[in-house]
Design an enzyme around this catalytic site. Sequence first.
Site, PDB file in Angstrom:
ATOM      1  N   LYS A 204      40.419  60.051  33.294  1.00  0.00           N
ATOM      2  CA  LYS A 204      40.564  59.801  31.848  1.00  0.00           C
ATOM      3  C   LYS A 204      41.427  60.924  31.282  1.00  0.00           C
ATOM      4  O   LYS A 204      40.948  62.029  31.038  1.00  0.00           O
ATOM      5  CB  LYS A 204      39.176  59.812  31.193  1.00  0.00           C
ATOM      6  CG  LYS A 204      39.014  58.911  29.986  1.00  0.00           C
ATOM      7  CD  LYS A 204      39.916  59.240  28.824  1.00  0.00           C
ATOM      8  CE  LYS A 204      39.423  60.406  27.985  1.00  0.00           C
ATOM      9  NZ  LYS A 204      40.451  60.824  26.991  1.00  0.00           N
TER      10      LYS A 204
ATOM     11  N   GLY B  93      38.567  71.206  29.612  1.00  0.00           N
ATOM     12  CA  GLY B  93      38.713  71.002  28.177  1.00  0.00           C
ATOM     13  C   GLY B  93      37.921  72.041  27.411  1.00  0.00           C
ATOM     14  O   GLY B  93      37.711  73.156  27.903  1.00  0.00           O
ATOM     15  N   SER B  94      37.452  71.644  26.242  1.00  0.00           N
ATOM     16  CA  SER B  94      36.847  72.626  25.347  1.00  0.00           C
ATOM     17  C   SER B  94      35.328  72.745  25.564  1.00  0.00           C
ATOM     18  O   SER B  94      34.703  71.841  26.129  1.00  0.00           O
ATOM     19  CB  SER B  94      37.125  72.228  23.896  1.00  0.00           C
ATOM     20  OG  SER B  94      36.483  71.002  23.632  1.00  0.00           O
TER      21      SER B  94
ATOM     22  N   THR C 110      33.068  69.852  23.931  1.00  0.00           N
ATOM     23  CA  THR C 110      33.083  68.611  24.716  1.00  0.00           C
ATOM     24  C   THR C 110      32.274  68.796  25.994  1.00  0.00           C
ATOM     25  O   THR C 110      31.544  67.880  26.418  1.00  0.00           O
ATOM     26  CB  THR C 110      34.535  68.197  25.051  1.00  0.00           C
ATOM     27  OG1 THR C 110      35.286  68.150  23.855  1.00  0.00           O
ATOM     28  CG2 THR C 110      34.588  66.842  25.720  1.00  0.00           C
ATOM     29  N   ALA C 111      32.400  69.965  26.610  1.00  0.00           N
ATOM     30  CA  ALA C 111      31.649  70.241  27.845  1.00  0.00           C
ATOM     31  C   ALA C 111      30.155  70.095  27.603  1.00  0.00           C
ATOM     32  O   ALA C 111      29.425  69.556  28.444  1.00  0.00           O
ATOM     33  CB  ALA C 111      31.964  71.646  28.350  1.00  0.00           C
TER      34      ALA C 111
ATOM     35  N   GLU D  48      35.855  73.425  33.620  1.00  0.00           N
ATOM     36  CA  GLU D  48      36.906  74.440  33.417  1.00  0.00           C
ATOM     37  C   GLU D  48      37.183  74.480  31.925  1.00  0.00           C
ATOM     38  O   GLU D  48      37.769  73.545  31.380  1.00  0.00           O
ATOM     39  CB  GLU D  48      38.189  74.057  34.171  1.00  0.00           C
ATOM     40  CG  GLU D  48      38.038  73.910  35.666  1.00  0.00           C
ATOM     41  CD  GLU D  48      37.890  75.234  36.393  1.00  0.00           C
ATOM     42  OE1 GLU D  48      37.921  76.291  35.737  1.00  0.00           O
ATOM     43  OE2 GLU D  48      37.724  75.202  37.616  1.00  0.00           O
TER      44      GLU D  48
ATOM     45  N   CYS E 141      44.898  77.906  28.729  1.00  0.00           N
ATOM     46  CA  CYS E 141      43.513  78.393  28.761  1.00  0.00           C
ATOM     47  C   CYS E 141      43.435  79.837  29.233  1.00  0.00           C
ATOM     48  O   CYS E 141      42.591  80.602  28.784  1.00  0.00           O
ATOM     49  CB  CYS E 141      42.668  77.499  29.651  1.00  0.00           C
ATOM     50  SG  CYS E 141      43.294  77.397  31.328  1.00  0.00           S
TER      51      CYS E 141
ATOM     52  N   GLU F 284      38.625  81.020  20.633  1.00  0.00           N
ATOM     53  CA  GLU F 284      39.897  80.568  21.189  1.00  0.00           C
ATOM     54  C   GLU F 284      40.696  79.827  20.116  1.00  0.00           C
ATOM     55  O   GLU F 284      40.192  78.887  19.506  1.00  0.00           O
ATOM     56  CB  GLU F 284      39.610  79.626  22.365  1.00  0.00           C
ATOM     57  CG  GLU F 284      40.848  79.187  23.090  1.00  0.00           C
ATOM     58  CD  GLU F 284      40.538  78.143  24.157  1.00  0.00           C
ATOM     59  OE1 GLU F 284      39.821  77.171  23.863  1.00  0.00           O
ATOM     60  OE2 GLU F 284      41.020  78.310  25.293  1.00  0.00           O
TER      61      GLU F 284
HETATM   62  P1  NAD Z   1      38.871  68.526  24.523  1.00  0.00           P
HETATM   63  O1  NAD Z   1      37.573  69.036  25.025  1.00  0.00           O
HETATM   64  O2  NAD Z   1      38.993  68.143  23.110  1.00  0.00           O
HETATM   65  O3  NAD Z   1      39.326  67.237  25.358  1.00  0.00           O
HETATM   66  C1  NAD Z   1      39.459  67.252  26.764  1.00  0.00           C
HETATM   67  C2  NAD Z   1      39.247  65.854  27.302  1.00  0.00           C
HETATM   68  O4  NAD Z   1      37.912  65.461  27.043  1.00  0.00           O
HETATM   69  C3  NAD Z   1      40.127  64.779  26.669  1.00  0.00           C
HETATM   70  O5  NAD Z   1      40.542  63.883  27.667  1.00  0.00           O
HETATM   71  C4  NAD Z   1      39.174  64.103  25.703  1.00  0.00           C
HETATM   72  O6  NAD Z   1      39.512  62.765  25.436  1.00  0.00           O
HETATM   73  C5  NAD Z   1      37.891  64.164  26.493  1.00  0.00           C
HETATM   74  N1  NAD Z   1      36.676  63.995  25.695  1.00  0.00           N
HETATM   75  C6  NAD Z   1      36.468  64.275  24.388  1.00  0.00           C
HETATM   76  N2  NAD Z   1      35.203  63.969  24.032  1.00  0.00           N
HETATM   77  C7  NAD Z   1      34.589  63.490  25.136  1.00  0.00           C
HETATM   78  C8  NAD Z   1      33.281  63.019  25.412  1.00  0.00           C
HETATM   79  N3  NAD Z   1      32.333  62.980  24.469  1.00  0.00           N
HETATM   80  N4  NAD Z   1      32.991  62.608  26.665  1.00  0.00           N
HETATM   81  C9  NAD Z   1      33.929  62.658  27.640  1.00  0.00           C
HETATM   82  N5  NAD Z   1      35.198  63.083  27.434  1.00  0.00           N
HETATM   83  C10 NAD Z   1      35.519  63.504  26.196  1.00  0.00           C
HETATM   84  O7  NAD Z   1      39.923  69.635  24.926  1.00  0.00           O
HETATM   85  P2  NAD Z   1      41.471  69.664  24.572  1.00  0.00           P
HETATM   86  O8  NAD Z   1      41.630  70.032  23.144  1.00  0.00           O
HETATM   87  O9  NAD Z   1      42.107  68.421  25.094  1.00  0.00           O
HETATM   88  O10 NAD Z   1      41.959  70.866  25.506  1.00  0.00           O
HETATM   89  C11 NAD Z   1      41.991  72.172  25.112  1.00  0.00           C
HETATM   90  C12 NAD Z   1      40.852  72.940  25.733  1.00  0.00           C
HETATM   91  O11 NAD Z   1      40.924  72.843  27.157  1.00  0.00           O
HETATM   92  C13 NAD Z   1      40.924  74.419  25.427  1.00  0.00           C
HETATM   93  O12 NAD Z   1      39.642  74.893  25.129  1.00  0.00           O
HETATM   94  C14 NAD Z   1      41.426  75.018  26.737  1.00  0.00           C
HETATM   95  O13 NAD Z   1      41.084  76.360  26.931  1.00  0.00           O
HETATM   96  C15 NAD Z   1      40.775  74.142  27.732  1.00  0.00           C
HETATM   97  N6  NAD Z   1      41.460  74.229  29.022  1.00  0.00           N
HETATM   98  C16 NAD Z   1      40.832  74.851  30.060  1.00  0.00           C
HETATM   99  C17 NAD Z   1      41.472  74.973  31.287  1.00  0.00           C
HETATM  100  C18 NAD Z   1      40.796  75.656  32.440  1.00  0.00           C
HETATM  101  O14 NAD Z   1      41.218  75.424  33.568  1.00  0.00           O
HETATM  102  N7  NAD Z   1      39.787  76.468  32.234  1.00  0.00           N
HETATM  103  C19 NAD Z   1      42.746  74.468  31.447  1.00  0.00           C
HETATM  104  C20 NAD Z   1      43.366  73.850  30.364  1.00  0.00           C
HETATM  105  C21 NAD Z   1      42.706  73.723  29.155  1.00  0.00           C
END
Ligand code: NAD
Length: 487
Positions: A181, A234-235, A238-239, A256, A289, A384
Amino acid sequence: MTEHTLTVAGVAVDTRHWIGGRRVASAETFTDVSPIDGSVIGEISRGTALEAAAAVAAAKAAFPAWAATSRAERARILHAVADGVEKRIEELSIVETTDNGALLRSHRRGVMPRVAHNFRFFADWLLKLEHEDFETRGHTNHVSWDPAGPSVLITPWNAPLMLATWKVAPALAAGNTVVLKPAEWSPLTASLLADIAAEAGLPAGVLNVVQGYGSEVGDALTSHPDVRRISFTGSVPTARRIAESAAGNLTPLSLELGGKSPLLVFADADLDLAVDLAVEQYDNAGQVCLAATRFLVEESVAEEFTRRFVEKAATLTQGDPRHETTDIGPNIHPRQLEKIDAFVQRALAAGARAVIGGHRKDTQYYAPTLLTDVAQDSEIVQEEVFGPVLTLQTFSTEEEAVRLANDTRFGLAATLATADAERAERVTAQLVAGTVWVNCFFVRDLQAPFGGSRHSGVGREGGTWSFDFYCDVKNTVTAPNGWKNHG
Ligand code: NAD
């Protein structure tokens, strides 16, 4: 070409999901916009719980045959996917740049070759994945890596195909089937990956792609009882939602997440090197990130460091990411820009001083910013931003440097500039971080463990760590003379 095909910078991209080896459209769509100029790229299938369930069912159906496919054959197909990526580097690069605004030259020369490498690396690692047998009172212990099952992979927009394939490649190598996704702000290259994988001979259902908003398809994917692994980048908020959703089935998670990593500059450092490392933190308009967004500089060199940093930052060109001479592109979305600016304005209101920047340029671009006079417990130091916004604080002792470096809820990475090897060793040992770079930045090898501590993540990816996650590791103990009495 169908009504579901977009032409993006001359490249045909299917806007539908890819489920069980077929293109599937949803009743509704969402609008994909280019961060370069805010123009509409097109309408993308907006997945629901229905498509999420169909994709998991397809992954489940395809799993037994893929899991039973020999390691050599799985590796051969992954190399064929890498070949396909390499053939389409130009197309993938321009589509990714149009979709997420990162530099075209980086996509061409670094990111897309790395995407191909992700497949080659995990194919090759699979072939040498071993654990030596060992004995216990004459019994033989044999460790095997059994494929775990359908895996849901959820990825962000800042490095869409790179981060997606970093999960897809080891999951497929391990013998798992996948539902990917991608982020709704950068959905296009995942669709191209589905084409490439199909052309490479990956059987139907082994890789599925579901498009849509996380809030709409996410829960159906992460709470599904047939899903055996969830890997998320991601963030933090969301995690948390994903962890709650996965809890019902105790589905293993790899997370991550974000960071607020420090760059520690000691007075003994090569200041030119330190400044080069510092200016690199504006890469991808700060949407990295791992970015070392907090400069911690020894007091005695802070003025000189700042002077040289400002001089160097002034040489960076900001603008259209398709141009060869551009160093900093746009931010992903006007909403992200608003978020970045709100962070900066609150920091300024709280007494921070903008050494450079501190404002947006227009609706897509944010001026590279450095803030000083920031308190350790302030929002701008603790949270962040995910934009081209850096802070600078000073320290007077090594102890203070370590204390400030570790004093956030994150622990993704840390970068050190020092000419003293003993100091580097001493400081590194005290830092809470998944990766520490000493006098360098962003050197990454897929063999190395990658991940974060604290709120920066759970688990590690890379080399054997990826296989540990995507497999059900099994130990088989056979008696000494195990066959004697059993025919
Ligand atoms: P986000 O958490 O908003 O979204 C990430 C993904 O999660 C998207 O595909 C989104 O559609 C999906 N998502 C959102 N809500 C969800 C839910 N309830 N259930 C399942 N999936 C859902 O993050 P973002 O704004 O897309 O990315 C930026 C973040 O990612 C920053 O915090 C950044 O630090 C982090 N990031 C971390 C790494 C790493 O390797 N540690 C790498 C790149 C980005």
